[in-house]
Motif scaffolding. Structure first.
Motif, PDB file in Angstrom:
ATOM      1  N   PRO A  53       0.828  -1.197   0.000  1.00  0.00           N
ATOM      2  CA  PRO A  53       0.000   0.000   0.000  1.00  0.00           C
ATOM      3  C   PRO A  53       0.864   1.249   0.000  1.00  0.00           C
ATOM      4  CG  PRO A  53      -0.810  -1.595   1.591  1.00  0.00           C
ATOM      5  CD  PRO A  53       0.505  -2.114   1.108  1.00  0.00           C
ATOM      6  N   ALA A  54       0.381   2.291  -0.665  1.00  0.00           N
ATOM      7  CA  ALA A  54       1.199   3.481  -0.880  1.00  0.00           C
ATOM      8  C   ALA A  54       1.770   4.044   0.414  1.00  0.00           C
ATOM      9  CB  ALA A  54       0.364   4.549  -1.598  1.00  0.00           C
ATOM     10  N   ALA A  55       0.943   4.148   1.443  1.00  0.00           N
ATOM     11  CA  ALA A  55       1.407   4.732   2.696  1.00  0.00           C
ATOM     12  C   ALA A  55       2.387   3.816   3.419  1.00  0.00           C
ATOM     13  CB  ALA A  55       0.227   5.047   3.604  1.00  0.00           C
ATOM     14  N   ALA A  56       2.326   2.540   3.110  1.00  0.00           N
ATOM     15  CA  ALA A  56       3.225   1.591   3.770  1.00  0.00           C
ATOM     16  C   ALA A  56       4.545   1.446   3.033  1.00  0.00           C
ATOM     17  CB  ALA A  56       2.554   0.232   3.885  1.00  0.00           C
ATOM     18  N   ALA A  57       4.647   2.065   1.848  1.00  0.00           N
ATOM     19  CA  ALA A  57       5.813   1.851   1.005  1.00  0.00           C
ATOM     20  C   ALA A  57       7.100   2.362   1.641  1.00  0.00           C
ATOM     21  CB  ALA A  57       5.603   2.514  -0.355  1.00  0.00           C
ATOM     22  N   ARG A  58       6.985   3.311   2.607  1.00  0.00           N
ATOM     23  CA  ARG A  58       8.193   3.818   3.252  1.00  0.00           C
ATOM     24  C   ARG A  58       8.841   2.771   4.141  1.00  0.00           C
ATOM     25  NH1 ARG A  58       6.277   9.907   5.150  1.00  0.00           N
ATOM     26  NH2 ARG A  58       5.206  10.452   3.219  1.00  0.00           N
ATOM     27  N   GLY A  59       8.071   1.780   4.527  1.00  0.00           N
ATOM     28  CA  GLY A  59       8.636   0.689   5.306  1.00  0.00           C
ATOM     29  C   GLY A  59       9.233  -0.358   4.391  1.00  0.00           C
ATOM     30  N   ALA A  60       9.775  -1.379   4.977  1.00  0.00           N
ATOM     31  CA  ALA A  60      10.363  -2.471   4.207  1.00  0.00           C
ATOM     32  C   ALA A  60       9.511  -3.712   4.389  1.00  0.00           C
ATOM     33  CB  ALA A  60      11.789  -2.732   4.683  1.00  0.00           C
ATOM     34  N   TRP A  61       9.048  -4.271   3.259  1.00  0.00           N
ATOM     35  CA  TRP A  61       8.118  -5.384   3.307  1.00  0.00           C
ATOM     36  C   TRP A  61       8.571  -6.487   2.364  1.00  0.00           C
ATOM     37  CZ3 TRP A  61       3.925  -5.138   6.631  1.00  0.00           C
ATOM     38  CH2 TRP A  61       3.634  -3.881   7.162  1.00  0.00           C
ATOM     39  N   ASP A  62       8.386  -7.698   2.791  1.00  0.00           N
ATOM     40  CA  ASP A  62       8.552  -8.862   1.929  1.00  0.00           C
ATOM     41  C   ASP A  62       7.185  -9.329   1.455  1.00  0.00           C
ATOM     42  OD1 ASP A  62      11.247  -9.243   1.801  1.00  0.00           O
ATOM     43  OD2 ASP A  62      11.332 -10.531   3.574  1.00  0.00           O
ATOM     44  N   VAL A  63       7.071  -9.631   0.170  1.00  0.00           N
ATOM     45  CA  VAL A  63       5.855 -10.279  -0.340  1.00  0.00           C
ATOM     46  C   VAL A  63       6.051 -11.780  -0.178  1.00  0.00           C
ATOM     47  CG1 VAL A  63       4.322 -10.592  -2.306  1.00  0.00           C
ATOM     48  CG2 VAL A  63       5.501  -8.416  -1.989  1.00  0.00           C
ATOM     49  N   VAL A  64       5.348 -12.363   0.778  1.00  0.00           N
ATOM     50  CA  VAL A  64       5.548 -13.781   1.084  1.00  0.00           C
ATOM     51  C   VAL A  64       4.501 -14.663   0.412  1.00  0.00           C
ATOM     52  CG1 VAL A  64       6.698 -13.301   3.267  1.00  0.00           C
ATOM     53  CG2 VAL A  64       4.206 -13.565   3.220  1.00  0.00           C
ATOM     54  N   GLY A  65       3.583 -14.058  -0.302  1.00  0.00           N
ATOM     55  CA  GLY A  65       2.587 -14.845  -1.013  1.00  0.00           C
ATOM     56  C   GLY A  65       1.660 -13.950  -1.803  1.00  0.00           C
ATOM     57  N   VAL A  66       1.201 -14.442  -2.932  1.00  0.00           N
ATOM     58  CA  VAL A  66       0.229 -13.730  -3.773  1.00  0.00           C
ATOM     59  C   VAL A  66      -0.949 -14.658  -4.017  1.00  0.00           C
ATOM     60  CG1 VAL A  66      -0.224 -12.715  -6.036  1.00  0.00           C
ATOM     61  CG2 VAL A  66       1.948 -12.277  -4.902  1.00  0.00           C
ATOM     62  N   VAL A  67      -2.131 -14.155  -3.760  1.00  0.00           N
ATOM     63  CA  VAL A  67      -3.354 -14.909  -4.038  1.00  0.00           C
ATOM     64  C   VAL A  67      -3.955 -14.374  -5.327  1.00  0.00           C
ATOM     65  CG1 VAL A  67      -5.624 -15.591  -3.221  1.00  0.00           C
ATOM     66  CG2 VAL A  67      -3.764 -15.275  -1.580  1.00  0.00           C
ATOM     67  N   GLN A  68      -4.124 -15.244  -6.279  1.00  0.00           N
ATOM     68  CA  GLN A  68      -4.743 -14.859  -7.535  1.00  0.00           C
ATOM     69  C   GLN A  68      -6.249 -15.093  -7.460  1.00  0.00           C
ATOM     70  OE1 GLN A  68      -2.592 -17.335 -10.321  1.00  0.00           O
ATOM     71  NE2 GLN A  68      -1.128 -15.709 -10.775  1.00  0.00           N
ATOM     72  N   GLY A  69      -6.968 -14.402  -8.337  1.00  0.00           N
ATOM     73  CA  GLY A  69      -8.408 -14.575  -8.412  1.00  0.00           C
ATOM     74  C   GLY A  69      -8.887 -14.438  -9.827  1.00  0.00           C
ATOM     75  N   TYR A  70     -10.087 -14.926 -10.053  1.00  0.00           N
ATOM     76  CA  TYR A  70     -10.663 -14.843 -11.406  1.00  0.00           C
ATOM     77  C   TYR A  70     -11.144 -13.424 -11.657  1.00  0.00           C
ATOM     78  CZ  TYR A  70     -13.783 -15.657 -15.351  1.00  0.00           C
ATOM     79  OH  TYR A  70     -14.414 -15.589 -16.560  1.00  0.00           O
ATOM     80  N   GLY A  71     -12.136 -12.983 -10.910  1.00  0.00           N
ATOM     81  CA  GLY A  71     -12.575 -11.595 -10.991  1.00  0.00           C
ATOM     82  C   GLY A  71     -12.913 -11.115 -12.375  1.00  0.00           C
ATOM     83  N   GLY A  72     -13.513 -11.955 -13.214  1.00  0.00           N
ATOM     84  CA  GLY A  72     -13.867 -11.507 -14.550  1.00  0.00           C
ATOM     85  C   GLY A  72     -12.674 -11.441 -15.489  1.00  0.00           C
ATOM     86  N   GLY A  73     -11.614 -12.179 -15.163  1.00  0.00           N
ATOM     87  CA  GLY A  73     -10.406 -12.128 -15.973  1.00  0.00           C
ATOM     88  C   GLY A  73     -10.551 -12.741 -17.353  1.00  0.00           C
ATOM     89  N   GLY A  74     -11.644 -13.411 -17.627  1.00  0.00           N
ATOM     90  CA  GLY A  74     -11.863 -13.998 -18.933  1.00  0.00           C
ATOM     91  C   GLY A  74     -11.308 -15.398 -19.043  1.00  0.00           C
ATOM     92  N   VAL A  75     -11.234 -15.882 -20.269  1.00  0.00           N
ATOM     93  CA  VAL A  75     -10.757 -17.236 -20.547  1.00  0.00           C
ATOM     94  C   VAL A  75      -9.389 -17.146 -21.200  1.00  0.00           C
ATOM     95  CG1 VAL A  75     -11.192 -19.363 -21.835  1.00  0.00           C
ATOM     96  CG2 VAL A  75     -13.093 -18.126 -20.772  1.00  0.00           C
ATOM     97  N   GLU A  76      -8.497 -18.001 -20.753  1.00  0.00           N
ATOM     98  CA  GLU A  76      -7.139 -18.048 -21.278  1.00  0.00           C
ATOM     99  C   GLU A  76      -7.010 -19.262 -22.187  1.00  0.00           C
ATOM    100  OE1 GLU A  76      -2.987 -17.378 -19.111  1.00  0.00           O
ATOM    101  OE2 GLU A  76      -3.933 -19.274 -18.556  1.00  0.00           O
ATOM    102  N   VAL A  77      -6.594 -19.027 -23.426  1.00  0.00           N
ATOM    103  CA  VAL A  77      -6.367 -20.101 -24.396  1.00  0.00           C
ATOM    104  C   VAL A  77      -4.885 -20.119 -24.729  1.00  0.00           C
ATOM    105  CG1 VAL A  77      -6.937 -21.036 -26.666  1.00  0.00           C
ATOM    106  CG2 VAL A  77      -8.693 -19.831 -25.336  1.00  0.00           C
ATOM    107  N   LEU A  78      -4.238 -21.219 -24.405  1.00  0.00           N
ATOM    108  CA  LEU A  78      -2.802 -21.349 -24.653  1.00  0.00           C
ATOM    109  C   LEU A  78      -2.550 -22.398 -25.730  1.00  0.00           C
ATOM    110  CD1 LEU A  78      -1.414 -21.329 -20.987  1.00  0.00           C
ATOM    111  CD2 LEU A  78      -1.646 -19.404 -22.571  1.00  0.00           C
ATOM    112  N   ARG A  79      -1.616 -22.068 -26.604  1.00  0.00           N
ATOM    113  CA  ARG A  79      -1.171 -23.011 -27.641  1.00  0.00           C
ATOM    114  C   ARG A  79       0.222 -23.522 -27.285  1.00  0.00           C
ATOM    115  NH1 ARG A  79      -3.921 -18.822 -29.836  1.00  0.00           N
ATOM    116  NH2 ARG A  79      -5.613 -19.294 -31.322  1.00  0.00           N
ATOM    117  N   PRO A  80       0.674 -24.550 -27.930  1.00  0.00           N
ATOM    118  CA  PRO A  80       2.032 -25.036 -27.651  1.00  0.00           C
ATOM    119  C   PRO A  80       3.062 -23.916 -27.797  1.00  0.00           C
ATOM    120  CG  PRO A  80       0.863 -26.627 -28.995  1.00  0.00           C
ATOM    121  CD  PRO A  80      -0.021 -25.432 -28.903  1.00  0.00           C
TER     122      PRO A  80
END
Length: 586
Positions: free
Chosen positions: A493-520
């Motif tokens: 968060p912007a106000a917290a940026a002055r501190g030092a933080w480790d990102v120890v995990g990221v949670v992903q979500g769908y949230g209307g992200g659509g459909v992903e089609v991958l080819r080889p």
């Protein structure tokens, strides 16, 4: 055949529990009832110093919501779940509370099934179960503590008691009971049910199947009884004279303030909501019209369809629209469709065309089940806040304690959750996942004014959860110094940026992200959004990633699936002092 009927009767409650297991977290719309259930279960109902004790512990004094809601539902859920929670442990309390609501709504659907069997025969009842179970929304929301779902069971029972009965002497008592159930649902839980009561009563008068002299007494008696239940109990919990649904009606219908949450076109319920709720296109396009057009089924189908359609037409005048506002009409419309399905299937041997139509109907039910399963899996990806908090508990558990400095150095682990995290799954039950529902720590990490809850982690640490929303405090860099962990959408968060933080995990979500089609040879955009090689994706996003890679190995690189985006980051504060502008991790 008795075994078949037993299996069909178990299908709906079984699916409700499966949906609850797959998507155990809640969203902001369910916040009041789930938090209130927690507070009643944990803090009880004080009889002395009531205002001080309630305001010092109950969540709704800190987060009252746009309008006050009734405590009747939470009190019932907490009271019924208390002995079960004592047996299974508080870790499972949220599941127990939601399961009780879900099973109640499933039982009401089964009462409707039983009455359909008595009125129209067992085959119609079987079709009702198949059509209802293959729909997504009712099964998914049955266990969700929305005000609508407390009213849903009562309205479903009311419709079941309006079905024909073989004993003529039972008709009038059943009508009175139906009117009473509509009244209780409207007065206590959702005021819009009054409109459904009005359209149902109007249809009974027009047929005619009753008279005003028969309708008025049960209405008046039930109205007074509902008020005598709601007003004293809700006035106690809110600590002021209150009839919650009157406030809600005034706020939404008179002031029109519900429009602040969006406005939909007048036809939304008919062109978008109902088709999605019914799922199977055969239901509105073939089965209901067939039931209404055949002399053998037109009269009972009219009982089920016309009041619901009139309710939906009138309710469409309200600018703010949500599908959950018309959940009540789905069971009776599905019951009418079951009449049409039975009519069609029973005549499948009379011509090749009818046989083909019956085969298409059976296939449509199977496809509806498949579509509903896909919707369940996608919907389970919409609760990143709940997943983030659950993962934080694993970080604070004994196997991870060596890598969690805060849990070993302090008996209290202060955690801040931002608005998005709180809106997508964090509850007081979730905060207490590893403990026994300790009293709220308001000010355990300082007077931040945002409301705290706490739980004792299994390694002896106590998690103190802060949910401050005050913009002035959130802009203050010193505010963030009191937390060991932050669950937030920003990085950091912007106000917290002055501190030092480790990102120890990221949670992903769908949230209307659509459909992903991958080819080889393609790289997943979800992988690209994970935030770098050093960031660990946790929760269901990690499960999807493993499934994606496994499937691509089988398919030679092809994949079709949900497009996921980072939603919540789990940040851990680096506690060592910064020297020369460089933060040194512990």
């Amino acid at each position: 055949m008795k075994l078949l009927d037993l299996l069909l009767s178990l299908l709906i409650p079984g699916l409700v529990l499966i949906h609850l297991l797959v998507a155990p977290y809640t969203k902001v719309e369910e916040s009041f009832n789930i938090q209130a259930s927690h507070d009643v279960l944990v803090y009880g109902t004080p009889t002395s110093n009531i205002n001080e004790k309630l305001s010092g512990t109950y969540d709704h004094f800190t987060f009252p919501g746009a309008v006050p809601r009734t405590f009747i539902g939470p009190v019932l859920l907490a009271g019924i779940s208390q002995p079960i929670v004592a047996l299974v442990g508080f870790d499972n309390a949220q599941f127990v509370v939601r399961a009780i609501l879900g099973l109640f709504n499933a039982a009401c659907l089964l009462v409707l099934k039983r009455n359909l069997a008595r009125a129209f025969g067992t085959p119609t009842a079987r079709w009702f179960v198949l059509l209802q179970a293959s729909q997504f929304h009712i099964i998914f929301y049955a266990s969700r503590p929305l005000p609508n779902m407390f009213a849903f069971g009562l309205t479903t029972l009311a419709f079941s008691f309006l079905l024909p009965h073989p004993k003529s002497k039972a008709v009038n008592p059943r009508q009175r009971l139906a009117i009473s159930l509509f009244v209780f649902a409207a007065v206590i839980f959702r005021s819009e049910v009054a409109l459904l009561l009005a359209t149902s009563a109007l249809y009974l008068l027009i047929i005619p199947q009753t008279s005003l002299q028969k309708l008025i007494p049960p209405f008046v008696i039930s109205f007074i009884m509902a008020l005598l239940i709601s007003v004293p109990i809700d006035s106690y919990f809110w600590q002021k004279p209150l009839w919650p649904e009157l406030w809600g009606f005034y706020y939404n219908a008179i002031l029109g303030s519900s429009s602040n949450w969006g406005v939909s076109p007048w036809h939304y319920y008919f062109t978008s909501a109902l088709p999605r709720l019914l799922v199977n296109p055969f239901v509105p396009l073939l089965l209901i019209p067939l039931a209404l057009s055949q002399p053998a089924t037109s009269h009972p189908a009219g009982h089920l369809v016309y009041p619901c359609l009139l309710f939906t037409v009138i309710y469409s005048l309200q600018p703010h629209k949500e599908a959950r506002f018309i959940f009540y009409v789905v069971p009776p419309l599905t019951a009418a469709a079951a009449l049409g399905a039975n009519f069609l299937f029973a005549r499948r041997t009379k011509s090749p065309l009818l046989a083909l139509a019956a085969l298409a109907l059976a296939a449509s039910v199977a496809l509806s089940f498949a579509a509903s399963t896909a919707m369940l899996l996608l919907s389970a990806l919409n609760y990143p806040g709940g997943e983030a908090l659950a993962h934080l508990h694993t970080l604070l558990s004994p196997p991870s304690s060596s890598s969690s400095p805060s849990s070993s150095s302090s008996s209290v682990v202060p955690v801040h959750a931002d608005v998005l995290a709180c809106m997508t799954g964090i509850t007081l039950f979730g905060a207490a996942t590893a403990g026994a529902g300790l009293p709220a720590l308001r000010g355990a990490a300082g007077p931040v004014g945002g409301g705290h809850s706490s739980s004792s982690s299994s390694d002896g640490a106590t998690l103190a959860l802060d949910r401050t929303e005050d913009p002035a405090l959130l802009r203050d860099p010193t505010f963030w110094q009191r937390f060991d962990y932050v669950l937030a959408a920003a990085d950091p968060p912007a106000a917290a940026a002055r501190g030092a933080w480790d990102v120890v995990g990221v949670v992903q979500g769908y949230g209307g992200g659509g459909v992903e089609v991958l080819r080889p040879g393609d790289d997943s955009s979800s992988s690209a959004d994970e935030g770098g090689d050093d960031v660990v994706v946790v929760g269901r996003g990690a499960v999807v990633a493993r499934v994606r890679e496994t499937v691509r190995r089988w398919t030679g690189g092809w994949w079709v699936g949900p497009r996921l985006v980072p939603r919540i980051r789990i940040l851990r504060r680096i506690k060592d002092a910064e020297k020369g502008g460089v933060a040194v991790n512990e």
